[in-house]
Design a protein around this motif. Structure first.
Motif, PDB file in Angstrom:
ATOM      1  N   THR A 186      63.742  67.991  63.584  1.00 46.49           N
ATOM      2  CA  THR A 186      62.937  67.267  62.579  1.00 46.49           C
ATOM      3  C   THR A 186      63.479  65.866  62.288  1.00 46.49           C
ATOM      4  N   SER A 243      60.429  63.687  61.534  1.00 47.47           N
ATOM      5  CA  SER A 243      59.719  63.476  62.801  1.00 47.47           C
ATOM      6  C   SER A 243      59.749  64.799  63.560  1.00 47.47           C
ATOM      7  N   CYS A 244      59.090  65.812  62.989  1.00 49.59           N
ATOM      8  CA  CYS A 244      59.097  67.155  63.581  1.00 49.59           C
ATOM      9  C   CYS A 244      58.458  67.102  64.972  1.00 49.59           C
ATOM     10  N   PRO A 282      50.490  63.304  63.967  1.00 43.48           N
ATOM     11  CA  PRO A 282      51.367  62.188  64.349  1.00 43.48           C
ATOM     12  C   PRO A 282      50.888  60.846  63.803  1.00 43.48           C
ATOM     13  N   GLY A 303      51.759  63.405  56.604  1.00 38.05           N
ATOM     14  CA  GLY A 303      52.797  62.609  55.994  1.00 38.05           C
ATOM     15  C   GLY A 303      53.509  63.316  54.848  1.00 38.05           C
ATOM     16  N   LYS A 329      49.965  58.370  54.211  1.00 43.30           N
ATOM     17  CA  LYS A 329      50.568  57.899  55.464  1.00 43.30           C
ATOM     18  C   LYS A 329      52.057  57.635  55.248  1.00 43.30           C
ATOM     19  N   CYS A 352      56.041  59.392  56.786  1.00 39.73           N
ATOM     20  CA  CYS A 352      56.818  60.623  56.653  1.00 39.73           C
ATOM     21  C   CYS A 352      58.257  60.343  57.061  1.00 39.73           C
ATOM     22  N   SER A 389      50.288  60.300  60.939  1.00 37.56           N
ATOM     23  CA  SER A 389      50.793  60.161  59.572  1.00 37.56           C
ATOM     24  C   SER A 389      52.214  59.599  59.525  1.00 37.56           C
ATOM     25  N   LEU A 390      52.892  59.539  60.655  1.00 34.63           N
ATOM     26  CA  LEU A 390      54.338  59.280  60.609  1.00 34.63           C
ATOM     27  C   LEU A 390      54.689  57.877  60.133  1.00 34.63           C
ATOM     28  N   CYS A 450      54.827  68.129  65.097  1.00 33.25           N
ATOM     29  CA  CYS A 450      53.922  67.551  64.093  1.00 33.25           C
ATOM     30  C   CYS A 450      52.484  67.485  64.619  1.00 33.25           C
TER      31      CYS A 450
END
Ligand code: SF4
Ligand code: SF4
Length: 300
Positions: free
Chosen positions: A196, A32-33, A39, A134, A27, A29, A41-42, A36
């Motif tokens: 991103t 922030s693509c 989400p 992530g 978890k 990342c 996992s961000l 993604c």
């Protein structure tokens, strides 16, 4: 004892490296693509989400909450994130799973135990474990300990990474990784920042250094219509990869099946008007990259 936060441990993965694999999703990342598909996992820490379609209105969560963070009004359910301490009591008490926890703290031993359950499949299929997210490099000590333990147990290791990390972090684990699954998204730095949230310069510099030390690398390119599938970006990407003497490339055509996850997380999905590429379009891009001498496949 090293502890990390993971949001999923997926068995029998066949798209995250060779053979049958267990994929551990970390978890957190730094990117922030906009496309993604994970989400959840961000955010690095554990999160609590409310799934309205599972709620039967029993109010057990309201009674359980020591912080009085949950209310029901005419507008429906509301969790005050300022008051919530993430104690998880509402998750434990909810009878239907309408309160869901995203992410759990795990020790290295707990994750390894899970990985080892499928050792027989790894041996028979040439598989192993893939650390993904992530971005696993956001939890460097946890990742390094997991990799070290896998190497001791002779389990094949892959790292699915954005490459957005300090070179020191990458270099410290490079010898423990049998295969890098390394994302290249956009060659133009300004566009990379726009879509991103970060510059591509450290990503490209790290890839050059990994290639120079002969790490085994498979490049992965998410193909996002109207964002990175134009001729200029594809040509620049192919030339960049070929110049590093890398050969293996997977194209990952965009799909919008993650849209529902954004709704659950109360986040805005910014690419709702984008339609997936046809097989013909994806294959045409693959042909363009093959002209650089690359082994290109469409899919993970
Ligand atoms: S996690 Fe704990 S504090 Fe937060 S809403 Fe649930 S019960 Fe209340
Ligand atoms: S405990 Fe679960 S089902 Fe009951 S009101 Fe709360 S969220 Fe809904």
């Amino acid at each position: 004892m090293t502890v990390g936060t993971v949001f999923n441990m997926q068995k029998y993965s066949i798209h995250d490296g060779p053979g049958i694999r267990t994929t551990i999703f970390f978890k957190g990342c730094p990117l922030s693509c906009q496309w993604c598909h994970n989400p959840e996992s961000l955010v690095p820490k554990t999160e609590i989400v409310f799934l309205e379609n599972k709620c039967i209105g029993c109010r057990e969560c309201v009674k359980a909450c020591p912080a009085s963070a949950i209310t029901f009004s005419e507008q429906g359910f509301c969790r005050d994130k300022e008051k919530c301490t993430l104690c998880e009591k509402c998750v434990d008490m909810c009878p239907t799973g309408a309160m869901e926890k995203l992410g759990s703290k795990k020790t290295v031993a707990e994750v390894i135990k899970e990985i080892e359950k499928d050792s027989i499949f790894y041996e028979e299929s040439g598989g192993g474990v893939t650390f993904s997210g992530g971005e696993a490099l956001m939890q460097p000590a946890f990742l390094k300990n997991l990799l070290t333990s896998c190497k001791e147990k002779r389990i094949h290791t892959a790292l699915d990474t954005s490459g957005y990390a300090s070179w020191e972090s990458l270099a410290s684990i490079a010898d423990l990784v049998d295969l890098f699954l390394y994302d290249i998204k956009l060659m133009n730095e300004e566009k990379h920042k726009k879509y991103t949230g970060v510059s591509n310069i450290p990503i490209h510099e790290n890839l050059k250094k990994l290639a120079a030390r002969n790490s085994k690398i498979w490049i992965r390119i998410p193909l996002i219509p109207g964002i990175n599938d134009d001729e200029q970006n594809i040509e620049q990407t192919g030339a960049f990869i070929a110049a590093l003497n890398l050969r293996d490339v997977s194209l990952l055509p965009y799909h919008n099946i993650a849209m529902d996850k954004y709704t659950r997380l109360d986040r805005t999905y910014r690419l709702q008007d984008i339609r997936p590429l046809s097989n013909t379009q994806a294959n045409a891009i693959a042909q363009r990259l093959k002209a650089f001498g690359l082994n290109v496949k469409v899919g993970g």
